[in-house]
Enzyme design. Structure first.
Site, PDB file in Angstrom:
ATOM      1  N   LYS A 263     -25.686  76.318 -54.435  1.00  0.00           N
ATOM      2  CA  LYS A 263     -25.749  74.877 -54.179  1.00  0.00           C
ATOM      3  C   LYS A 263     -27.199  74.446 -53.973  1.00  0.00           C
ATOM      4  O   LYS A 263     -28.045  75.247 -53.588  1.00  0.00           O
ATOM      5  CB  LYS A 263     -24.832  74.507 -53.010  1.00  0.00           C
ATOM      6  CG  LYS A 263     -23.375  74.593 -53.484  1.00  0.00           C
ATOM      7  CD  LYS A 263     -22.339  74.159 -52.503  1.00  0.00           C
ATOM      8  CE  LYS A 263     -20.960  74.309 -53.176  1.00  0.00           C
ATOM      9  NZ  LYS A 263     -19.858  74.242 -52.215  1.00  0.00           N
TER      10      LYS A 263
ATOM     11  N   ARG B 189     -17.002  82.164 -51.095  1.00  0.00           N
ATOM     12  CA  ARG B 189     -16.740  81.736 -52.487  1.00  0.00           C
ATOM     13  C   ARG B 189     -18.072  81.758 -53.224  1.00  0.00           C
ATOM     14  O   ARG B 189     -18.973  80.998 -52.882  1.00  0.00           O
ATOM     15  CB  ARG B 189     -16.131  80.333 -52.465  1.00  0.00           C
ATOM     16  CG  ARG B 189     -15.786  79.776 -53.839  1.00  0.00           C
ATOM     17  CD  ARG B 189     -15.266  78.340 -53.699  1.00  0.00           C
ATOM     18  NE  ARG B 189     -14.901  77.793 -54.995  1.00  0.00           N
ATOM     19  CZ  ARG B 189     -15.773  77.253 -55.838  1.00  0.00           C
ATOM     20  NH1 ARG B 189     -17.053  77.195 -55.538  1.00  0.00           N
ATOM     21  NH2 ARG B 189     -15.362  76.776 -56.994  1.00  0.00           N
TER      22      ARG B 189
HETATM   23  N1  HH2 Z   1     -17.442  74.248 -53.920  1.00  0.00           N
HETATM   24  C1  HH2 Z   1     -17.276  73.854 -55.203  1.00  0.00           C
HETATM   25  C2  HH2 Z   1     -15.985  73.786 -55.755  1.00  0.00           C
HETATM   26  N2  HH2 Z   1     -14.892  74.127 -55.030  1.00  0.00           N
HETATM   27  N3  HH2 Z   1     -13.948  74.873 -53.004  1.00  0.00           N
HETATM   28  C3  HH2 Z   1     -14.093  75.234 -51.727  1.00  0.00           C
HETATM   29  N4  HH2 Z   1     -13.017  75.553 -50.985  1.00  0.00           N
HETATM   30  N5  HH2 Z   1     -15.324  75.305 -51.121  1.00  0.00           N
HETATM   31  C4  HH2 Z   1     -16.467  74.988 -51.796  1.00  0.00           C
HETATM   32  O1  HH2 Z   1     -17.565  75.045 -51.185  1.00  0.00           O
HETATM   33  C5  HH2 Z   1     -16.353  74.580 -53.165  1.00  0.00           C
HETATM   34  C6  HH2 Z   1     -15.052  74.529 -53.751  1.00  0.00           C
HETATM   35  C7  HH2 Z   1     -18.455  73.490 -56.031  1.00  0.00           C
HETATM   36  O2  HH2 Z   1     -18.970  74.608 -56.707  1.00  0.00           O
HETATM   37  P1  HH2 Z   1     -18.647  74.946 -58.234  1.00  0.00           P
HETATM   38  O3  HH2 Z   1     -17.190  75.227 -58.413  1.00  0.00           O
HETATM   39  O4  HH2 Z   1     -19.529  76.041 -58.688  1.00  0.00           O
HETATM   40  O5  HH2 Z   1     -19.072  73.655 -59.042  1.00  0.00           O
HETATM   41  P2  HH2 Z   1     -18.263  72.464 -59.722  1.00  0.00           P
HETATM   42  O6  HH2 Z   1     -17.522  71.730 -58.654  1.00  0.00           O
HETATM   43  O7  HH2 Z   1     -19.332  71.634 -60.376  1.00  0.00           O
HETATM   44  O8  HH2 Z   1     -17.302  73.068 -60.713  1.00  0.00           O
END
Ligand code: HH2
Length: 281
Positions: free
Chosen positions: A224, A259
């Site tokens: 992030k 995660r």
């Molecule tokens: N962060 C993201 C997505 N889902 N779920 C939980 N429980 N906690 C988190 O911190 C979290 C999440 C964002 O990261 P990423 O999936 O890599 O990106 P994007 O939302 O752009 O797909």
């Protein structure tokens, strides 16, 4: 029990959740795993690297992202979940969605866990879908929605940690009052979701306050942007080392699930932290 076929206590042996974004537009790996074959291969690689849970995400929730309709999420996620479950009956599979029809289709296809970044607020049918299936559920704190959560640089909090803890406690009570098994509830302070850089740092410094709520706690700091901001590095894939430091901070404070995108390095960092944390005195 959070994992299939394996009795582990995540408070002693923290779990690594590998991110599998099946989106064209996720902030760090968008477009990398859209095709089912590529996504499946990446999931199997993360399992070989030691992931305990694979989190399949058919909707980007990066700042400014628009909601993806249920049928599109289902088309992206379900073939991957079905294929993964057919290949591996033991791995825990999570579906990262805010929509009940997507969660239901994923659970039917072999998923075990619903990761709802809206904490059961966006779709009123979600709580029933989770309760009826007996699936584990992640309830995450988010200020606003992905579209507006970082507008103006992010929101203001009078008492960041207290407000997040109160929110998570309220969402937990809501879930339990609608029939969700308390032992299946996982709480997440939502790093990066309607938070400024200093908020993300304060969450990590005080993460023990969320552990004190008495539920399994998940933290997602991986790649992030606050990592890049603190370290002065460009681009999500340069944020791995900062993300590993966040994992260590979280695990040492009692967080049970991290995660992450970089599974192999995280598994080693988590094992080292767990060994120190539980070293006999
Ligand atoms: N962060 C993201 C997505 N889902 N779920 C939980 N429980 N906690 C988190 O911190 C979290 C999440 C964002 O990261 P990423 O999936 O890599 O990106 P994007 O939302 O752009 O797909």
């Amino acid at each position: 029990m959070l994992l299939r076929h394996r009795h582990v206590d995540p408070a002693v042996t923290p779990l690594v959740m590998g991110v599998l974004n099946v989106t064209p537009d996720s902030f760090s790996d968008g477009g990398d795993h859209v095709a089912t074959e590529t996504a499946l291969a990446h999931a199997l690689e993360m399992i070989a690297d030691g992931a305990d849970i694979i989190d399949v995400g058919p909707e980007s929730t990066r700042p400014g992202a628009k909601p993806v309709p249920a049928d599109e999420q289902i088309a992206r996620a379900i073939p991957v979940i079905s294929r993964l479950r057919a290949k591996n009956e033991k791995i825990a599979i999570s579906i990262d969605t805010r929509l009940a029809p997507v969660a239901e289709a994923a659970l039917q296809a072999g998923a075990d866990m619903v990761n709802d970044v809206s904490a059961l607020r966006d779709d009123p049918a979600m709580v029933e879908a989770v309760a009826a299936s007996g699936a584990a559920v992640v309830l995450m704190h988010m200020h606003g929605t992905p579209i507006d959560m970082q507008l103006g640089g992010g929101p203001h909090y009078d008492d960041l940690v207290g407000e997040i803890a109160a929110f998570l406690d309220e969402r937990r009570r809501y879930a339990v009052s609608h029939g969700v098994d308390p032992s299946r509830i996982i709480l997440d302070p939502g790093i990066g979701f309607g938070k400024r850089v200093e908020h993300n740092l304060l969450i990590l410094r005080n993460v023990d306050r969320f552990v004190a709520l008495g539920q399994t706690v998940l933290v997602g700091a991986s790649r992030k942007s606050f990592n890049g901001h603190v370290l002065g590095v460009e681009g999500p894939k340069r944020r791995t080392v900062g993300s590993l430091a966040c994992v260590a901070i979280a695990v040492m404070a009692g967080v049970s699930i991290v995660r992450v995108h970089d599974v192999r390095a995280t598994v080693e960092a988590v094992r080292m932290c767990a060994a120190v944390r539980h070293a006999p005195s």
